[in-house]
Scaffold this active site. Structure first.
Site, PDB file in Angstrom:
ATOM      1  N   TYR A  47      -9.100   0.925  -4.799  1.00 39.66           N
ATOM      2  CA  TYR A  47      -8.722  -1.038  -4.255  1.00 39.66           C
ATOM      3  C   TYR A  47      -8.145  -1.444  -6.162  1.00 39.66           C
ATOM      4  O   TYR A  47      -7.481  -2.873  -5.254  1.00 39.66           O
ATOM      5  CB  TYR A  47      -9.668  -1.414  -3.550  1.00 39.66           C
ATOM      6  CG  TYR A  47      -9.215  -1.590  -1.787  1.00 39.66           C
ATOM      7  CD1 TYR A  47      -9.864  -0.201  -1.552  1.00 39.66           C
ATOM      8  CD2 TYR A  47      -8.645  -2.013  -1.668  1.00 39.66           C
ATOM      9  CE1 TYR A  47     -10.024  -0.416   0.194  1.00 39.66           C
ATOM     10  CE2 TYR A  47      -8.450  -2.088   0.196  1.00 39.66           C
ATOM     11  CZ  TYR A  47      -9.335  -0.368   0.216  1.00 39.66           C
ATOM     12  OH  TYR A  47      -8.525  -0.173   1.634  1.00 39.66           O
ATOM     13  N   CYS A  78      -3.846   7.822  -1.476  1.00 42.95           N
ATOM     14  CA  CYS A  78      -5.072   7.394  -2.050  1.00 42.95           C
ATOM     15  C   CYS A  78      -5.998   8.098  -1.224  1.00 42.95           C
ATOM     16  O   CYS A  78      -7.050   8.198  -2.041  1.00 42.95           O
ATOM     17  CB  CYS A  78      -5.590   5.764  -2.307  1.00 42.95           C
ATOM     18  SG  CYS A  78      -4.259   4.905  -3.889  1.00 42.95           S
ATOM     19  N   GLU A 116      -6.123  -5.484   5.239  1.00 42.70           N
ATOM     20  CA  GLU A 116      -6.942  -4.359   4.717  1.00 42.70           C
ATOM     21  C   GLU A 116      -7.451  -3.989   3.707  1.00 42.70           C
ATOM     22  O   GLU A 116      -8.413  -3.512   3.337  1.00 42.70           O
ATOM     23  CB  GLU A 116      -5.565  -3.559   4.739  1.00 42.70           C
ATOM     24  CG  GLU A 116      -5.208  -2.048   4.222  1.00 42.70           C
ATOM     25  CD  GLU A 116      -5.499  -1.410   2.804  1.00 42.70           C
ATOM     26  OE1 GLU A 116      -5.695  -0.185   3.218  1.00 42.70           O
ATOM     27  OE2 GLU A 116      -5.225  -1.741   2.231  1.00 42.70           O
ATOM     28  N   THR A 126      -4.184   5.037   7.518  1.00 40.03           N
ATOM     29  CA  THR A 126      -3.203   4.205   6.527  1.00 40.03           C
ATOM     30  C   THR A 126      -2.435   6.113   6.186  1.00 40.03           C
ATOM     31  O   THR A 126      -3.130   6.866   5.719  1.00 40.03           O
ATOM     32  CB  THR A 126      -4.034   4.341   5.556  1.00 40.03           C
ATOM     33  OG1 THR A 126      -4.356   2.608   5.006  1.00 40.03           O
ATOM     34  CG2 THR A 126      -3.123   3.851   4.351  1.00 40.03           C
ATOM     35  N   CYS A 179       1.052  -0.771   0.365  1.00 35.87           N
ATOM     36  CA  CYS A 179       0.027   0.524  -0.191  1.00 35.87           C
ATOM     37  C   CYS A 179       1.316   1.129   0.001  1.00 35.87           C
ATOM     38  O   CYS A 179       1.933   1.545   0.936  1.00 35.87           O
ATOM     39  CB  CYS A 179      -0.883   0.295   1.418  1.00 35.87           C
ATOM     40  SG  CYS A 179      -1.933   1.564   1.086  1.00 35.87           S
ATOM     41  N   CYS A 206      -5.589  -0.766  -6.725  1.00 36.58           N
ATOM     42  CA  CYS A 206      -4.674  -0.639  -6.525  1.00 36.58           C
ATOM     43  C   CYS A 206      -3.802  -2.073  -6.168  1.00 36.58           C
ATOM     44  O   CYS A 206      -2.325  -2.445  -6.842  1.00 36.58           O
ATOM     45  CB  CYS A 206      -3.707   0.269  -5.202  1.00 36.58           C
ATOM     46  SG  CYS A 206      -4.685  -1.050  -3.973  1.00 36.58           S
ATOM     47  N   GLU A 254       0.111   1.728   9.780  1.00 32.03           N
ATOM     48  CA  GLU A 254      -1.183   2.496  10.150  1.00 32.03           C
ATOM     49  C   GLU A 254      -0.589   2.385  11.140  1.00 32.03           C
ATOM     50  O   GLU A 254       0.030   1.821  12.028  1.00 32.03           O
ATOM     51  CB  GLU A 254      -2.090   0.902   9.860  1.00 32.03           C
ATOM     52  CG  GLU A 254      -2.730   0.067   8.913  1.00 32.03           C
ATOM     53  CD  GLU A 254      -1.424  -0.683   8.462  1.00 32.03           C
ATOM     54  OE1 GLU A 254      -0.527  -1.426   9.870  1.00 32.03           O
ATOM     55  OE2 GLU A 254      -1.273  -0.846   7.000  1.00 32.03           O
ATOM     56  N   HIS A 307     -13.429   5.247  -3.080  1.00 34.22           N
ATOM     57  CA  HIS A 307     -12.313   4.626  -2.721  1.00 34.22           C
ATOM     58  C   HIS A 307     -12.668   2.598  -2.430  1.00 34.22           C
ATOM     59  O   HIS A 307     -11.260   1.962  -2.668  1.00 34.22           O
ATOM     60  CB  HIS A 307     -11.346   4.699  -1.048  1.00 34.22           C
ATOM     61  CG  HIS A 307     -10.683   4.106  -0.025  1.00 34.22           C
ATOM     62  ND1 HIS A 307      -9.485   5.135  -0.566  1.00 34.22           N
ATOM     63  CD2 HIS A 307     -10.202   3.956   0.553  1.00 34.22           C
ATOM     64  CE1 HIS A 307      -8.432   4.458  -0.641  1.00 34.22           C
ATOM     65  NE2 HIS A 307      -9.029   4.061   1.032  1.00 34.22           N
TER      66      HIS A 307
END
Lengths: 488, 488, 488, 488
Positions: A298, A106, A448, A193, A102, A300, A259, A294
């Site tokens: 993901y 974002c 996550e 995050t 991650c 990503c 996190e 969001h």
């Protein structure tokens, strides 16, 4: 050394984080300089990659801001078209491929976009000044190329109670004071995050609020080093390996996620950084638009999935069995699942519609369907990667053994596969697969993926809302010749 | 009565099919007039809906042809942009919703598009005249608003042998004579969707061909009523219910699909309708482009899925339990699966690229991922629909019983659920679910979803080809710090 | 202090392991006393539980040996009936429930049982003395109540080559010398479960062997502290947490599994402990019988699954949402999957048949079907547990933070849920779920479930061998009235 | 001709059904003699197979009755051991293999067994005479070798209301009169498997009843030809193919299942055939025990699955591709799923416990887990069978075409695959697969697998009841060292 804005490289970004004297706690101790902490640094490296990619591939990771007319990092852009949203997805997949984790930028991007349309509509109804303030804030961070952390998830306490009903009122972030200069907030945001490696945090409510929750309806931008903030670092599986002398057991030595629990102990926000204060009727819209963006971000994870597929293919090579039909078929299955997420995610972006503010919002149904797959398919991809890896992925001795005089040679001898494969390369790939399926980046790739942007049931609720059951019943009734069917 | 071109409505289309004296066999007998045959008619009605929709919603189902400058049915359009391909998907879903079955006009659409770019590139290499001929043909059918059937799947005989190796050379369609006027072909095409209700058939090779298969590399357009063609109608599950006196057991009384075995016994094609003759090196490209379009055309099944979701929701209402959490959750799951297909399909279209001819071709990986889901998810949606329907979906007596003096009243009495629900409405919905999960339209919704545009393994092979394993291995090696990794 | 045999409690067992001066390496260093090493000790505790359970519930975990007439631990018993095999499964599930991990004593049990029938049949064919030697060995270990480790998996080197074809002949364990006293072996066994905490190791070939692999066809029993053995401890995810000061982050503080690479550097085995030497034709039978037993021994994972289901239910309680229908439904799903493994496993045991030796062997098809589910279902159970746990399962700070003056109170405040729930209890359950899905025991519950007793493809091959396709074709042909069908 | 009892063969059984003048309605007309009706006869043949198997393999399908000391058909036996229950499963799988459909005799078997223990416990509490009456009835049907149909499922009307709350009191079977001779009942039982081809029906309540439902708590045995009963035959998918001249399109020409709506219009039951009258507190126990037996009886579907796997393997042979790895792998997957059902089912039987009556009752959790898989896995097996079959399974023309002069030769020519495969054999196997996945026996293999013995949610409720969550929470709390954990 004072930071020179705008930041133009990963290196400059990293320097910009130094010397902020943040109250960061990790393993029971205050961290002197997070930038230099071996456990924290990989998460900073991942964000730095967003800067370097922008320099290397500007068409992918930058664009021209309509607000400033300047070229800006795409993470700071307010989407002016469906293509802008698709371009975000392309950049996200690429960064997932480059970092295998991650990259944490974002949430801020999606928060800015959600706020853009929500403050516009909020102002239209309540005659408030939020949208203009937000635009000024966006111009500022665009011109500086800042990293924005979005802080949404409150600790929530007893989940059967509303914010104002909690035994401890601080279990949701709320305003404890308003004065001429601004507001003062108290509370915490959980598993944030990318906060310690950001420049700004935007706090936002986490759920639909009622009239009695007025003080909880607060949105504002806060510098990460504002007085009153404490950061407690979340420990990840195998986090301490990053602090071991050898990098051989880290799997992905350079990159990881981050996190933290962020505690706001009476933190001040001046009025020009406040974008909502008490308008409880817009809390749900904000949450829905943010999660709409969001959940599609993901995509990503498909970049991360690419890495894991590549790792699985490599270990099959190293083991000498890349052409077995069942191995080939499992790689196809991993790809099929990975592209499923990708396809639905970019479809959501392609089907975006303009909001009243001009900012584009992607398709909500598809965003939810995408994210819902993200709560399952990476787990199956990870399972298949462990299948291809063989048992050694979880029984490999430590790097210290490999590097020891006592048993290093024995490991070199007995972990040998094909003549042309270096045992250390095999070791590294096994550790990478472990990292992504059990270790540090499993947190990002699996857990996550499950809970970020809403747990699975949140998507099912949203799908239920959007599934237009009445219209579908009419389709069926018409075809079945039922008399009370409404005509097409 | 002579047909007046262009056809402007479903009714005109249906009339245009009359009096063609086709050699159609069904249940062992030659059909005098297919248009009036109760088993065949529903499949004609489904195509007619493509005309009526164009009249009702021109923005959805028509466009302006760059070839003629005229407004044409979208099924005849050569895609000039990604948006054109997305628009096909929107139209397909709508028609699935309107008919609850296969409306049979996509094969022709996808064939015209595939041929457009393939003939262009073929001519460029071999200096042949196919592309120009094809454009003339397209102009003709656009100006008349014809239905085009694409005929690709040969019977294949022994699947371990190439066309020229078969014991019987006719098991793949091939040229048996070439003369000044044109070519003569012989062979058959199996399970052809929408042939008898078309105006033209385009025959195409079904797979990669080698040099010795030269006579099998033939593409041409043939009027459906050309001399020498025999049609043997495929029987569907429960087909004879369409010929029973009562419509109550038909489920979807108006619409169905159509498949036939089409036999070409020395059928002549004039040169200006021949678009390939012997260029075996382009057979694979044709098949791949056609299946690339067509695998994404299965977005149509999401429209059919909408009907089945609506039917399941309706029967839950009728049974009096629409709010049970497990029922709600199953409807969400059905929607999640249905939208998965939709999302990936339209993503494939959105990501289209221009071919050299200017015609747009959708993304191949996503088309294959989409179709691969289509070979599974409708079966699960159907299973869930049967779950919600209850056992009566498969044990309901016959409509003749319901309408009989002897036991009709008993059925009215004992099949009653909530006071306000008419037993006949419940009956119709149960029959619709049966129709889509076991009956006539299960053929289209399930089995054809499995095998149309290539069986599941065909997609896995294509995914394997496109999955860029080497690039993914590099991603993994770079992150794992393996020395022989190539730099980004 | 000298060990007094037989061992009658976990405490005595633990003492029996002390002072053996094993060459154990962990994190690059030789371990002075494994019993006292914080990372190793939990794996010893898990085995100790097999002793304490026998004392507490003798009917479950002991039986009377037909060989000695004495009451013995069930792990050392040769199955004389199907009920004996079922009783193993009951004991395994219970120990899974008690330890939440792999208790490491099944491999030896399954090896003794497999060897019992194989040596019997081997002797019958080759007129060898192995079965009698084995019986004497079994009597010895029964009378002492020893722990037996089974060592089967060779490193394998290049998997496309047979043992004798490897570049390095030691990549499979083999005999390097035979003399009057016995044999000398060299090689290694990889990821051995429960070796350092055993009293004896039984080495066995890992796969079908050919005539040229004669020296690789060796089976023998070796004391764990025999000269020439080196143990390199496998590192597990989060292993170092066991060495942290606080136990709060360990999840399952008392128990874990153990895997090691065991290297045999010219280790001597006297003839009376040699149970195969060169009879390559029986290697495959040994492997098949061992895996037949062992694949059904994975019923143990349903006991571990019980713990994880309980942990998931507890965290739902602590979060205040135990009655939400989707949470209830996920607990049902987890149970459904867990009982699937259990049911098929015990069915395999119930359907056991006597071998020629009198020892019972469970059903092979069902053993493979059971294990094949074990390679998938625990992953899905783990995924669902993470779903119910919430994101905190992977973002919780460290125990050192909770126990620090600096931020301990903040964590107590902000991790509070329902008033009556202690934050530390919530913490412990979250860490237990992390432990089982990402941490130390995820190795046993997930990765070892995947690869232990054969990776997934090994089961598919075995299912293919056993699926009696010809008989099933006859069933179909008879019902379809195909003439060449053989009569029933 | 009068029936001679006991029946000793399928032929005698079939004769015993003649001349009963039942009021059977099918397709709107009263059936003169069901035995000779082409649509009904296959369901009678399937039951006849239970007689012939008993003659051919007495050890499998018969046993000695403890009640009479005579050898009886196993379907009439009260289980005196776990082995008896396992033996039922073996017989069920065999009959599934022999008939490829539902052989309809299990409901009666399971009803007798459930009633045996329930009446025993009911009498013990209420001092009633039911158990003795039941034993006499069982002796009678054992000595005659009768077929017993169990009638449980009421139409249920509005599912949100209890029986006594329905607008029409007849929507559940109830007592409308009690007199010296017995009781008179009214109502209906829906989708009854195997009623018209039985000798006796046993009516039973379908769900938990409350005090006001007293008249609905009735159990009794009724001759199938008792006055006042009307049977309305359920129509199955493709039912009319059984009445077509050619058998080629039937798939499974000899066998099928049977479901009917059975209406009781004031049917008298003498007291000695009444086994419950008003004891509402035992209705739930009866339903739970019956479903406990019956959910495990679905092991029969694994025999049907064997046929379908065999058919799929055969069509792969006929198409010439039996050795492709993906085909082999799909056959393995089908087997894996099929054996999953089998394993869990027989495990449930093996784990049976004696009830107070001495009759054995199988394990409830495993019975539910077994049946829950039955609601899913056959659908997946069917999907895979369609995959292997190819598209022709749903587009094959009619048998009349194949047998016609006009096009028969064309079909022989173009459906040819490998030289040695007869087109008619290929045709028959394709029709068998169609029959089992879309046609007559899909009703039994799929839809009835879904809803028979309770729909999926019924099993989930029962699993939830049995999953011992509190005990599992204790396991987790103990391992996590939570203080309030109860000691083991």
């Amino acid at each position: 050394m004072a930071t020179t804005w705008p930041l133009t490289s990963g290196a400059e970004y990293i320097d910009s984080l130094r010397g902020r004297d943040l109250a960061v706690y990790l393993h029971g101790e205050r961290v002197a300089e997070p930038v230099d902490h071996p456990i924290i640094r990989p998460s900073i490296n991942a964000v730095a990659e967003t800067y370097d990619l922008a320099a290397r591939e500007p068409e992918l990771a930058t664009t021209i801001s309509p607000l400033t007319g300047e070229r800006i990092n795409r993470f700071l852009h307010v989407a002016a078209s469906a293509d802008d949203l698709v371009a975000q997805n392309m950049m996200q997949r690429k960064l997932g491929q480059l970092t295998g984790t991650c990259f944490q930028r974002c949430v801020g991007m999606d928060a800015l976009n959600a706020l853009y349309s929500v403050t516009f509509e909020l102002d239209a109804k309540h005659d408030t000044p939020y949208h203009g303030r937000l635009r000024e804030f966006i111009k500022l961070v665009q011109s500086r190329n800042c990293v924005i952390g979005g802080a949404m998830t409150d600790p929530k306490g007893d989940r059967s109670k509303a914010p104002h009903q909690q035994s401890d009122p601080d279990l949701f972030v709320h305003v404890v004071e308003r004065n001429d200069e601004g507001v003062v907030i108290r509370g915490a945001k959980a598993h944030q995050t990318g906060c310690i490696n950001s420049h700004w945090l935007i706090v936002m409510p986490t759920m639909r609020l009622g009239p009695e929750d007025r003080d909880y309806a607060v949105i504002g931008a806060i510098p990460v080093d504002a007085p009153g903030i404490t950061y407690i670092y979340g420990r990840q599986s195998c986090d301490t390996r990053s602090a071991e002398p050898s990098s051989l057991d880290r799997g992905n030595p350079r990159f990881s996620g981050q996190e933290a629990l962020v505690i706001f102990d009476d933190v001040f926000i001046p009025w020009d950084r406040v974008f909502m204060d008490g308008e409880v009727d817009f809390a749900a819209m904000l949450v829905e638009r943010f999660t709409c963006y969001h959940r599609r971000s993901y995509v990503c994870k498909t970049g991360v999935g690419d890495v894991l597929i590549g790792a699985a293919a490599t270990i099959a090579d190293y083991n000498g069995v890349p052409k077995a039909s069942h191995i080939r078929d499992k790689l196809v299955e991993m790809t099929h699942l990975n592209e499923t997420i990708y396809g639905i995610g970019i479809a959501s972006s392609h089907q975006a519609q303009a909001t009243k503010s001009g900012c584009y919002l992607n398709d909500d149904m598809l965003a939810n369907v995408c994210k819902h797959h993200v709560t399952k398919l990476p787990y199956e991809i990870a399972r298949l990667a462990q299948d291809l890896a063989g048992g050694l992925v979880a029984t490999l001795p430590s790097a210290a053994d490999l590097e020891s005089d006592a048993v290093g040679a024995l490991l070199e001898k007995y972990l040998k596969t094909r003549d042309e494969v270096d045992v250390r390369d095999r070791w590294k790939i096994l550790r990478l697969i472990e990292n992504m399926t059990l270790g540090r980046n499993a947190v990002g790739y699996l857990t996550e993926s499950m809970h970020g942007a809403g747990s699975p049931q949140a998507q099912r609720i949203q799908i239920a809302r959007a599934m237009q059951l009445d219209a579908k019943k009419q389709l069926a009734k018409r075809l079945a010749d039922i008399e009370d069917a409404e005509p097409e």
